[in-house]
Design a protein around this motif. Sequence first.
Motif, mmCIF file in Angstrom:
data_model
loop_
_atom_site.group_PDB
_atom_site.id
_atom_site.type_symbol
_atom_site.label_atom_id
_atom_site.label_comp_id
_atom_site.label_asym_id
_atom_site.label_seq_id
_atom_site.Cartn_x
_atom_site.Cartn_y
_atom_site.Cartn_z
ATOM 1 N N ARG A 1 0.850 -1.175 0.000
ATOM 2 C CA ARG A 1 0.000 0.000 0.000
ATOM 3 C C ARG A 1 0.894 1.236 0.000
ATOM 4 N NH1 ARG A 1 -2.787 -3.925 2.697
ATOM 5 N NH2 ARG A 1 -5.052 -3.910 2.595
ATOM 6 N N GLU A 2 0.529 2.205 -0.830
ATOM 7 C CA GLU A 2 1.216 3.487 -0.858
ATOM 8 C C GLU A 2 0.198 4.571 -0.576
ATOM 9 O OE1 GLU A 2 3.457 4.045 -4.465
ATOM 10 O OE2 GLU A 2 4.785 2.348 -4.009
ATOM 11 N N ILE A 3 0.377 5.244 0.554
ATOM 12 C CA ILE A 3 -0.570 6.274 0.959
ATOM 13 C C ILE A 3 -0.285 7.546 0.160
ATOM 14 C CG2 ILE A 3 -1.386 7.681 2.893
ATOM 15 C CD1 ILE A 3 -0.481 5.230 4.673
ATOM 16 N N ASN A 4 -1.345 8.069 -0.471
ATOM 17 C CA ASN A 4 -1.231 9.291 -1.265
ATOM 18 C C ASN A 4 -1.470 10.530 -0.409
ATOM 19 O OD1 ASN A 4 -0.889 7.817 -3.701
ATOM 20 N ND2 ASN A 4 -3.098 7.629 -3.917
ATOM 21 N N ASN A 5 -2.557 10.514 0.371
ATOM 22 C CA ASN A 5 -2.984 11.697 1.105
ATOM 23 C C ASN A 5 -3.563 11.326 2.457
ATOM 24 O OD1 ASN A 5 -2.688 13.735 -1.101
ATOM 25 N ND2 ASN A 5 -4.247 12.453 -2.069
ATOM 26 N N ILE A 6 -3.359 12.196 3.440
ATOM 27 C CA ILE A 6 -4.010 12.132 4.739
ATOM 28 C C ILE A 6 -4.551 13.530 4.977
ATOM 29 C CG2 ILE A 6 -3.697 11.827 7.235
ATOM 30 C CD1 ILE A 6 -1.298 9.968 6.538
ATOM 31 N N TYR A 7 -5.835 13.641 5.317
ATOM 32 C CA TYR A 7 -6.436 14.970 5.398
ATOM 33 C C TYR A 7 -7.722 14.955 6.222
ATOM 34 C CZ TYR A 7 -8.913 12.814 1.469
ATOM 35 O OH TYR A 7 -9.608 11.949 0.674
ATOM 36 N N ILE A 8 -8.263 16.145 6.423
ATOM 37 C CA ILE A 8 -9.554 16.320 7.092
ATOM 38 C C ILE A 8 -10.509 16.881 6.059
ATOM 39 C CG2 ILE A 8 -10.794 17.627 8.864
ATOM 40 C CD1 ILE A 8 -8.202 17.509 10.532
ATOM 41 N N GLU A 9 -11.734 16.355 6.054
ATOM 42 C CA GLU A 9 -12.727 16.875 5.124
ATOM 43 C C GLU A 9 -14.059 17.060 5.831
ATOM 44 O OE1 GLU A 9 -12.978 13.978 1.946
ATOM 45 O OE2 GLU A 9 -14.494 12.825 3.002
ATOM 46 N N LYS A 10 -14.874 17.925 5.271
ATOM 47 C CA LYS A 10 -16.236 18.117 5.761
ATOM 48 C C LYS A 10 -17.076 16.950 5.255
ATOM 49 C CE LYS A 10 -15.594 22.147 7.672
ATOM 50 N NZ LYS A 10 -15.519 22.201 9.117
ATOM 51 N N PRO A 11 -18.005 16.460 6.065
ATOM 52 C CA PRO A 11 -18.808 15.311 5.630
ATOM 53 C C PRO A 11 -19.850 15.711 4.585
ATOM 54 C CG PRO A 11 -19.609 16.119 7.732
ATOM 55 C CD PRO A 11 -18.368 16.912 7.400
ATOM 56 N N ASN A 12 -20.045 14.822 3.617
ATOM 57 C CA ASN A 12 -21.145 15.014 2.677
ATOM 58 C C ASN A 12 -22.413 14.430 3.320
ATOM 59 O OD1 ASN A 12 -21.062 12.192 2.329
ATOM 60 N ND2 ASN A 12 -19.820 12.348 0.465
ATOM 61 N N GLU A 13 -23.509 14.485 2.624
ATOM 62 C CA GLU A 13 -24.782 14.014 3.197
ATOM 63 C C GLU A 13 -24.745 12.522 3.539
ATOM 64 O OE1 GLU A 13 -27.236 15.971 4.332
ATOM 65 O OE2 GLU A 13 -25.879 17.588 3.696
ATOM 66 N N THR A 14 -24.084 11.742 2.699
ATOM 67 C CA THR A 14 -23.965 10.300 2.963
ATOM 68 C C THR A 14 -23.250 10.048 4.281
ATOM 69 O OG1 THR A 14 -23.930 9.782 0.597
ATOM 70 C CG2 THR A 14 -23.020 8.113 2.091
ATOM 71 N N LEU A 15 -22.121 10.724 4.487
ATOM 72 C CA LEU A 15 -21.358 10.540 5.720
ATOM 73 C C LEU A 15 -22.139 11.029 6.936
ATOM 74 C CD1 LEU A 15 -17.810 11.564 4.447
ATOM 75 C CD2 LEU A 15 -18.613 9.256 4.981
ATOM 76 N N LYS A 16 -22.819 12.151 6.813
ATOM 77 C CA LYS A 16 -23.633 12.660 7.929
ATOM 78 C C LYS A 16 -24.680 11.633 8.338
ATOM 79 C CE LYS A 16 -23.274 17.560 6.723
ATOM 80 N NZ LYS A 16 -24.031 18.736 6.220
ATOM 81 N N GLU A 17 -25.327 11.033 7.345
ATOM 82 C CA GLU A 17 -26.377 10.049 7.628
ATOM 83 C C GLU A 17 -25.791 8.758 8.214
ATOM 84 O OE1 GLU A 17 -29.650 7.428 5.181
ATOM 85 O OE2 GLU A 17 -29.212 9.457 4.464
ATOM 86 N N LEU A 18 -24.716 8.255 7.627
ATOM 87 C CA LEU A 18 -24.122 7.003 8.087
ATOM 88 C C LEU A 18 -23.607 7.090 9.522
ATOM 89 C CD1 LEU A 18 -22.086 5.903 4.952
ATOM 90 C CD2 LEU A 18 -24.005 4.678 5.964
ATOM 91 N N PHE A 19 -22.917 8.182 9.839
ATOM 92 C CA PHE A 19 -22.294 8.314 11.154
ATOM 93 C C PHE A 19 -23.150 9.094 12.143
ATOM 94 C CE2 PHE A 19 -18.512 7.483 8.478
ATOM 95 C CZ PHE A 19 -17.972 6.419 9.177
ATOM 96 N N GLY A 20 -24.240 9.705 11.672
ATOM 97 C CA GLY A 20 -25.117 10.456 12.564
ATOM 98 C C GLY A 20 -24.461 11.698 13.137
ATOM 99 N N THR A 21 -23.584 12.328 12.358
ATOM 100 C CA THR A 21 -22.888 13.521 12.827
ATOM 101 C C THR A 21 -22.497 14.391 11.644
ATOM 102 O OG1 THR A 21 -21.037 14.352 14.162
ATOM 103 C CG2 THR A 21 -20.603 12.415 12.814
ATOM 104 N N ASP A 22 -22.303 15.674 11.927
ATOM 105 C CA ASP A 22 -21.802 16.562 10.880
ATOM 106 C C ASP A 22 -20.392 17.051 11.215
ATOM 107 O OD1 ASP A 22 -22.348 18.308 12.945
ATOM 108 O OD2 ASP A 22 -23.568 19.674 11.728
#
Length: 187
Positions: free
Chosen positions: A134-155
């Motif tokens: 495995r070669e890691i390209n990027n590590i970062y923080i992002e704002k959740p999209n609607e799918t992520l908000k719904e799946l994890f129950g958080t924004d």
Amino acid sequence: MSEPKNEANRGLIDKITQVEQEYGKNFSNTQKILLTTDGSITAILDVLYGKITLSTLDQHFEDADEYHAKLVNVNKGDEINYREVIMHRNGKPLIYAISHIPLSRCTKEVCADLIRADIPIGRILKNYNIESRREINNIYIEKPNETLKELFGTDEDMLARDYVIINHDKILMWIKEVFPISYFTEI
């Protein structure tokens, strides 16, 4: 340990430090391990929580557009498998992942397991003894999209990484993994 490996590790440590400084928060050791491992996330989660399960949210074949062809180093129009999954334990979502896999680089058996869906990629690679890195390209923080908000129950903000799995010097898979910034802080 070889010098190139040390350089790669140093780069990952520097990247984590940079993201921590930009965000103004130190990450837990578990978060750092999940973001920087060049091994299987599934195996790490299995150790931490007992055997985890995977649910497929979407999976289909598509012709690679220019962007996705570049991600996996194939020609535009080549067929790729798109897979969107959530890894969970006892109904609690742990990690959301998207993968793009050029079908021309998979054996029939691997493709069949991908289509069967609810098998983590790390387990598929292990089941078929596929030597890869495995070669890691990027590590970062992002704002959740609607799918992520719904799946994890958080924004809340999400920690994310993307990487490639390489087999025989070719990209076998491109994967993005995401989890809420409050996850994996207690261990």
